[in-house]
Design a protein around this motif. Structure first.
Motif, mmCIF file in Angstrom:
data_model
loop_
_atom_site.group_PDB
_atom_site.id
_atom_site.type_symbol
_atom_site.label_atom_id
_atom_site.label_comp_id
_atom_site.label_asym_id
_atom_site.label_seq_id
_atom_site.Cartn_x
_atom_site.Cartn_y
_atom_site.Cartn_z
ATOM 1 N N ALA A 86 -0.032 -6.830 -3.612
ATOM 2 C CA ALA A 86 -0.500 -5.484 -3.933
ATOM 3 C C ALA A 86 -1.996 -5.346 -3.665
ATOM 4 C CB ALA A 86 -0.189 -5.151 -5.390
ATOM 5 N N LEU A 87 -2.761 -6.352 -4.046
ATOM 6 C CA LEU A 87 -4.211 -6.290 -3.808
ATOM 7 C C LEU A 87 -4.529 -6.312 -2.322
ATOM 8 C CD1 LEU A 87 -5.520 -8.650 -6.629
ATOM 9 C CD2 LEU A 87 -5.779 -6.159 -6.497
ATOM 10 N N ARG A 88 -3.797 -7.120 -1.579
ATOM 11 C CA ARG A 88 -4.018 -7.175 -0.131
ATOM 12 C C ARG A 88 -3.642 -5.858 0.545
ATOM 13 N NH1 ARG A 88 -2.026 -13.390 0.837
ATOM 14 N NH2 ARG A 88 -4.063 -14.336 0.488
ATOM 15 N N ASP A 89 -2.724 -5.112 -0.089
ATOM 16 C CA ASP A 89 -2.333 -3.790 0.427
ATOM 17 C C ASP A 89 -3.276 -2.693 -0.050
ATOM 18 O OD1 ASP A 89 -0.200 -4.849 1.800
ATOM 19 O OD2 ASP A 89 1.293 -4.311 0.281
ATOM 20 N N GLY A 90 -4.305 -3.081 -0.797
ATOM 21 C CA GLY A 90 -5.296 -2.110 -1.225
ATOM 22 C C GLY A 90 -5.078 -1.496 -2.590
ATOM 23 N N GLU A 91 -4.107 -1.973 -3.330
ATOM 24 C CA GLU A 91 -3.862 -1.427 -4.673
ATOM 25 C C GLU A 91 -4.946 -1.922 -5.614
ATOM 26 O OE1 GLU A 91 -0.881 -2.306 -8.253
ATOM 27 O OE2 GLU A 91 0.121 -1.872 -6.365
ATOM 28 N N ARG A 92 -5.746 -1.000 -6.124
ATOM 29 C CA ARG A 92 -6.845 -1.371 -7.007
ATOM 30 C C ARG A 92 -6.783 -0.665 -8.347
ATOM 31 N NH1 ARG A 92 -9.420 -5.984 -6.513
ATOM 32 N NH2 ARG A 92 -9.261 -6.519 -4.354
ATOM 33 N N GLN A 93 -5.648 -0.123 -8.688
ATOM 34 C CA GLN A 93 -5.521 0.509 -9.990
ATOM 35 C C GLN A 93 -5.191 -0.555 -11.035
ATOM 36 O OE1 GLN A 93 -2.352 3.255 -9.416
ATOM 37 N NE2 GLN A 93 -1.220 1.814 -8.203
ATOM 38 N N ASP A 94 -5.202 -0.164 -12.283
ATOM 39 C CA ASP A 94 -4.843 -1.094 -13.341
ATOM 40 C C ASP A 94 -3.452 -1.632 -13.065
ATOM 41 O OD1 ASP A 94 -7.210 -0.738 -14.694
ATOM 42 O OD2 ASP A 94 -6.426 0.871 -15.950
ATOM 43 N N GLY A 95 -3.283 -2.953 -13.182
ATOM 44 C CA GLY A 95 -1.978 -3.556 -12.954
ATOM 45 C C GLY A 95 -0.976 -3.108 -13.997
#
Length: 110
Positions: A86-95
């Motif tokens: 998810a982080l590598r896909d750019g997801e930077r919201q609260d997990g």
């Protein structure tokens, strides 16, 4: 080679592999991604060591702990892989809390 020598040899090999794999993860400058990329082989190393205890160990309580470590670490690896993707896909919201295992018992929670 005696059983103790085999255990010690396999344990040393496993620890060396874990360290090699941890250092093989290329650093990105993103502390979250770098942490997860290094923790996955670290946890796999714990699984590998616990499996050696199941092969060579005899103490029932240590064997039970090894089984618990294997189950917990496998769950955590899956959670880390998911978050890393998810982080590598750019997801930077609260997990999302359900994406990560609860820490309890010997893992430090209540």
């Amino acid at each position: 080679m005696s059983a103790m020598d085999a255990f010690e040899h396999q344990m040393a090999d496993g620890m060396a592999r874990m360290m090699r794999d941890m250092h093989a993860a290329p650093t990105t400058g993103d502390r979250d991604i770098d942490f997860l990329a290094m923790m996955i082989p670290h946890h796999q190393g714990a699984i590998d060591m616990a499996r050696l205890v199941l092969v060579h160990g005899v103490d029932p309580l240590t064997r039970t702990l090894a089984e618990e470590i294997i189950a917990a670490q496998q769950s955590e690896i899956e959670a880390m892989r998911g978050r890393l993707a998810a982080l590598r896909d750019g997801e930077r919201q609260d997990g999302e809390a359900q994406a990560f295992p609860a820490l309890s018992g010997t893992r430090g929670g209540s």
